[in-house]
Design a protein around this motif. Structure first.
Motif, PDB file in Angstrom:
ATOM      1  N   ILE A  37      51.094  33.033  29.724  1.00 21.50           N
ATOM      2  CA  ILE A  37      49.939  33.760  30.255  1.00 21.50           C
ATOM      3  C   ILE A  37      48.764  32.785  30.313  1.00 21.50           C
ATOM      4  N   VAL A  38      48.240  32.595  31.522  1.00 21.29           N
ATOM      5  CA  VAL A  38      47.188  31.590  31.705  1.00 21.29           C
ATOM      6  C   VAL A  38      45.821  32.275  31.737  1.00 21.29           C
ATOM      7  N   THR A  39      44.886  31.806  30.929  1.00 18.90           N
ATOM      8  CA  THR A  39      43.503  32.317  31.013  1.00 18.90           C
ATOM      9  C   THR A  39      42.644  31.192  31.579  1.00 18.90           C
ATOM     10  N   VAL A 441      54.431  43.092  27.895  1.00 18.17           N
ATOM     11  CA  VAL A 441      54.743  42.660  26.520  1.00 18.17           C
ATOM     12  C   VAL A 441      53.945  41.405  26.206  1.00 18.17           C
ATOM     13  N   LEU A 442      53.951  40.497  27.183  1.00 18.62           N
ATOM     14  CA  LEU A 442      53.308  39.193  26.961  1.00 18.62           C
ATOM     15  C   LEU A 442      51.799  39.305  26.986  1.00 18.62           C
ATOM     16  N   ASP A 443      51.301  40.168  27.848  1.00 23.72           N
ATOM     17  CA  ASP A 443      49.848  40.249  28.036  1.00 23.72           C
ATOM     18  C   ASP A 443      49.304  41.471  27.299  1.00 23.72           C
ATOM     19  N   ALA A 496      39.109  40.005  35.255  1.00 26.91           N
ATOM     20  CA  ALA A 496      39.712  38.718  34.874  1.00 26.91           C
ATOM     21  C   ALA A 496      41.098  38.948  34.279  1.00 26.91           C
ATOM     22  N   LYS A 497      41.244  40.024  33.532  1.00 24.23           N
ATOM     23  CA  LYS A 497      42.560  40.358  32.965  1.00 24.23           C
ATOM     24  C   LYS A 497      43.544  40.744  34.067  1.00 24.23           C
ATOM     25  N   VAL A 498      43.056  41.529  35.029  1.00 26.07           N
ATOM     26  CA  VAL A 498      43.918  41.928  36.150  1.00 26.07           C
ATOM     27  C   VAL A 498      44.444  40.682  36.848  1.00 26.07           C
ATOM     28  N   LEU A 499      43.551  39.700  37.030  1.00 24.40           N
ATOM     29  CA  LEU A 499      43.949  38.477  37.748  1.00 24.40           C
ATOM     30  C   LEU A 499      44.902  37.632  36.918  1.00 24.40           C
ATOM     31  N   ARG A 500      44.798  37.750  35.623  1.00 25.60           N
ATOM     32  CA  ARG A 500      45.746  37.047  34.752  1.00 25.60           C
ATOM     33  C   ARG A 500      47.145  37.621  34.998  1.00 25.60           C
TER      34      ARG A 500
END
Ligand SMILES: [Zn+2]
Length: 630
Positions: A37-39, A441-443, A496-500
Motif C-alpha cells: 500500500i503506497v502513501t 485487509v491490507l488497507d 487521499a485514502k480513496v486514491l491509495r
C-alpha cells in the motif's frame, strides 16, 4: 462408455472451476502479497488545489458549452501535457456535440392589440393601441410548449383548476376554445400548503386542463408572492409537448396591466381565496399574439484524453481506462435539487471536481511508475446530461475497445464518511470481490462492495460493452446537486485514502498476467449498499431496466431488464424505447431516473414504449414498482 450421470458431471465441472479459481487466487494472492500500500506525500494538498480551482465560482459550475467548462478543460489538458501523457491524434481533446436543452430562436415574440376606452367616444371609433413584450423580461416560453403562433382573446381563469370532488371549476361559465388562458401558479420555492386548492396545484395538470377545455395557449402567472416576477427554469416541467399547446410564463406586473381597473388581477385572486369560489374574466378589448420557437440547443464540448504507455511488450497492447466526468450543472440548468429563487452557481466540488482531481493525481503517479498495461485517462463531459461523453467515447474509441480490459470510474469521492468507500461493479468480474476484500485487509479503509454493476455514472457506458468496471463513490449527501456542494466541505484526507485504494487496484489489474474476466449481471444480483434516497426526491422505488446508450430522438432505449425486476415482470424487453414514464416524457437516463424518483415502491405507473419494425408499435405497460431488495 459408462454413462456419466448428470450429478457426477456437475461435480466434475464444479471441481474444475474451483481448481481454476484456486489457481487464479493463488496467482492473485501471490501477486497480491507482492503489492504494498503506497502513501504518496502531499496528496491532500495537491488534490485540494485541483478541487479549489475546478469548483471555483469562475468556472460557473462547468456546464457543457460554457466558458466555465472550457477553463476546466484547459486546466486538465495542461496537467496532461505537463505530466507527459500521450495525446491521441495529436490532441488531448475528443470533441462532440451535446444537446444541452432547448433554446429560443429569433421567432419568439408576444404582442397585444387593445382598446383604451375613452369617456364619450364610442368603441368603434377608438383606434387600437399596440404593445410588444420583451422576451426574458415580460415573458418566457416554457420547455413543454409546442412551437407555433397564436392570436386570440385573453381569459383569466383563476388557478386553472377543475376539481369535481370539491365542486370547484375555474372554467365554469366561460368558453375558452381557441383563446389564450391566464392561469395562476404557485411559486416553486414555497408551495402554499394552506391554500384551499393546494392539492390541485400540479402545474402540468393545470396545463392539460386548459388544453382539454380547448385553449390555444396558456400563460402561467405566479400567484401573489415576493417571487411573482421571477421566472421558473424553462425546463422545470420537463419537455413533454402538450399536443400543439403553446405554454409561456408571464411576469405578473406586465400582464396585470391588461386587466380593467375595476377587476384587477390581485382583486380577483383575493376574491377566489376569500369566497373559495371560482372567478374568471374575459379581458375586454384585448387581443394577444404569441409566437414561440424553441430548438435543440446543441453545443460543442469535449472529452479530455491522454495515455501512459504500458511497460510490458505484450501487455501494453491492452489498456485500462480511468475516468471521471468534469462537467456539472452550471447555474442549475438540469437536475438541480435547489429550489431557491435566485439562480446560483452549482460548484460541484464533490460532484465531480473530486473525481477529476483523483484522475489527475492518478495520471501523475502512473506516469512516474507505469504499469505493464497501458492506461488511458479520460475526463468525460456531458455526464449530467445522460453520460453523453463516455457514451461518445465507447462509440468513437481513441484506442481499440476490445483491448480495453478494465474501466475505473471516480464520481463523488470527496466526502468520505466513517472511513468508508463504496465500490460499485464488484460483480462485473469474477475476481473483483476477492480482490477488493484483500485490499480492504491490507488497507485501513472500509470497502463496501455494491454488487450493482450499472450504477448511474460513466462506468455504465463501458459495462454495456462487456468491459469489467469499478466505480468509486463516497456517498450521497445533502449538498448533492445544490449550490452548497463547495470545496470547503471536501474531505481531502478521505480522498487521499480513496486514491491509495485506487492505485493499489490499478497496479494489481495493470500488472497482473491475466486480464479480469467480464461477468454479466447475475440474476441473483443483490446489493449490500443502498445509497440513501436523494434529499428532496426519491423513495427507493425500483424499476429495473438496463440502459442502452445508443442515442435516439424517439425516447430512451433500454438494453434489457434486470432479472426479476418490475420492468421484466410487466413485459418490457431489450431494445424497447421508453417514451413516457407516468406523465413524464423521457429522452434520457437522467430524465428517467428523475421520473422514477417521483414514485414509491408499490405504486403502479403507466410506461409507454415503442418497439417492432421501425418502432411503429406503441405499447403501454402497467408497472408495479417495488422496493430494491436489501
Ligand atoms: Zn457526478
Amino acid at each position: 462408455m459408462k454413462q456419466v450421470s448428470a450429478t457426477n458431471r456437475n461435480k466434475k465441472q464444479v471441481g474444475t472451476f474451483a481448481a481454476l479459481m484456486l489457481l487464479m487466487l493463488c496467482g492473485a494472492f501471490n501477486f497480491l502479497f507482492s503489492q504494498e500500500i503506497v502513501t504518496v506525500p502531499n496528496t491532500e494538498s495537491r488534490i485540494s488545489d485541483y478541487i479549489k480551482f475546478l469548483a471555483s465560482d469562475s468556472l460557473e459550475g462547468r456546464f457543457p458549452g460554457t466558458p466555465g467548462i472550457e477553463k476546466a478543460a484547459n486546466f486538465i489538458e495542461q496537467h496532461f501535457r505537463n505530466t507527459g501523457l500521450i495525446p491521441f491524434n495529436s490532441s488531448y481533446r475528443q470533441e462532440l456535440p451535446v444537446r444541452t436543452g432547448l433554446k429560443l430562436t429569433g421567432k419568439n415574440a408576444v404582442s397585444f392589440e387593445f382598446l383604451i376606452e375613452k369617456l364619450g367616444i364610442p368603441k368603434e371609433q377608438l383606434k387600437p393601441s399596440h404593445k410588444s413584450w420583451e422576451t426574458g423580461t415580460d415573458w418566457q416560453p416554457i420547455n413543454i410548449t409546442d412551437n407555433g403562433s397564436v392570436t386570440g382573446e385573453v381569459v383569466f381563469c383563476g388557478f386553472g383548476i377543475t376539481a369535481k370532488d370539491i365542486k370547484y371549476d375555474d372554467y365554469e361559465g366561460i368558453d375558452v376554445k381557441g383563446k389564450i388562458v391566464i392561469v395562476l401558479t404557485d411559486s416553486s420555492e414555497n408551495k402554499p400548503q394552506k391554500h384551499f386548492l393546494a392539492e390541485y396545484f400540479d402545474i402540468i395538470t393545470k396545463v392539460k386542463n386548459a388544453r382539454d377545455h380547448g385553449a390555444a395557449a396558456v400563460v402561467l402567472v405566479k400567484m401573489q408572492s415576493d417571487s411573482a416576477n421571477t421566472f421558473y427554469a424553462t425546463n422545470f416541467l420537463g419537455s413533454e409537448k402538450q399536443n400543439g399547446l403553446i405554454v409561456i410564463q408571464a411576469n405578473r406586473t406586465s400582464i396585470a396591466k391588461f386587466f380593467p381597473r375595476s377587476e384587477a388581477m390581485y382583486i380577483l385572486e383575493l376574491e377566489i381565496n376569500k369566497k373559495k369560489a371560482h372567478k374568471n374574466l374575459l379581458l375586454p378589448n384585448t387581443k394577444m399574439t404569441i409566437s414561440v420557437e424553441l430548438t435543440d440547443d446543441i453545443r460543442k464540448t469535449c472529452n479530455i484524453i491522454g495515455m501512459v504507455k504500458g511497460s510490458d511488450a505484450t501487455l501494453s497492447d491492452e489498456n485500462i481506462v480511468v475516468g471521471a466526468h468534469y462537467d456539472h450543472i452550471g447555474w442549475g440548468e438540469v437536475n438541480t435539487n435547489y429550489k431557491g429563487r435566485q439562480k446560483m452557481i452549482h460548484n460541484g466540488a464533490d460532484d465531480n471536481a473530486s473525481g477529476v482531481a483523483g484522475l489527475m493525481e492518478m495520471a501523475s503517479r502512473i506516469k512516474q511508475n507505469p504499469l505493464k498495461r497501458s492506461v488511458i485517462f479520460a475526463a468525460f463531459t456531458g455526464e449530467e446530461l445522460g453520460i453523453l461523453g463516455s457514451n461518445y467515447y465507447i462509440n468513437n474509441p481513441p484506442a481499440p475497445l476490445d483491448k480495453t480490459v478494465f474501466m475505473l470510474n471516480f464520481d463523488m469521492i470527496g466526502r468520505m464518511k466513517d472511513n468508508t468507500l463504496n465500490v460499485f461493479g464488484t460483480n462485473s468480474s469474477v475476481s473483483f470481490p476477492a480482490m477488493m476484500d484483500s485490499i480492504s485487509v491490507l488497507d485501513s479503509v472500509k470497502i463496501i462492495k455494491a454488487m450493482e454493476t450499472i450504477a448511474p455514472s460513466d462506468n455504465a457506458s463501458f459495462y454495456v460493452k462487456q468491459i469489467p468496471v469499478l466505480f468509486f463513490f463516497t456517498g450521497v449527501h445533502t449538498d448533492y446537486h445544490r449550490p452548497s456542494d463547495d470545496w470547503e466541505k471536501i474531505n481531502s484526507n478521505g480522498e487521499a485514502k480513496v486514491l491509495r485504494v485506487a492505485e493499489t487496484t490499478l497496479r494489481m489489474i495493470g500488472n497482473a498476467p491475466l486480464k479480469p474476466l467480464y461477468q454479466a449481471p447475475q440474476p441473483s444480483e443483490t446489493t449490500t449498499y443502498q445509497p440513501p434516497a436523494t434529499p428532496g426526491g426519491g423513495s427507493g422505488a425500483w424499476f429495473g431496466i438496463v440502459p442502452n446508450f445508443e442515442g435516439t430522438p424517439l425516447g430512451f432505449k433500454i438494453a434489457g431488464t434486470s432479472p426479476g425486476s418490475p420492468a421484466e415482470k410487466a413485459g418490457l424487453k431489450a431494445n424497447d424505447i421508453i417514451t413516457h414514464f407516468g406523465d413524464k416524457e423521457i429522452k434520457s437516463l437522467g430524465e428517467l431516473s428523475a421520473a422514477i424518483k417521483e414514485y414509491k415502491p408499490g405504486d403502479v405507473v403507466k410506461v409507454i414504449v415503442l418497439r417492432g419494425k421501425e418502432y411503429s408499435d406503441k405499447k403501454t405497460f402497467e408497472v408495479k414498482l417495488e422496493r430494491k431488495s436489501k
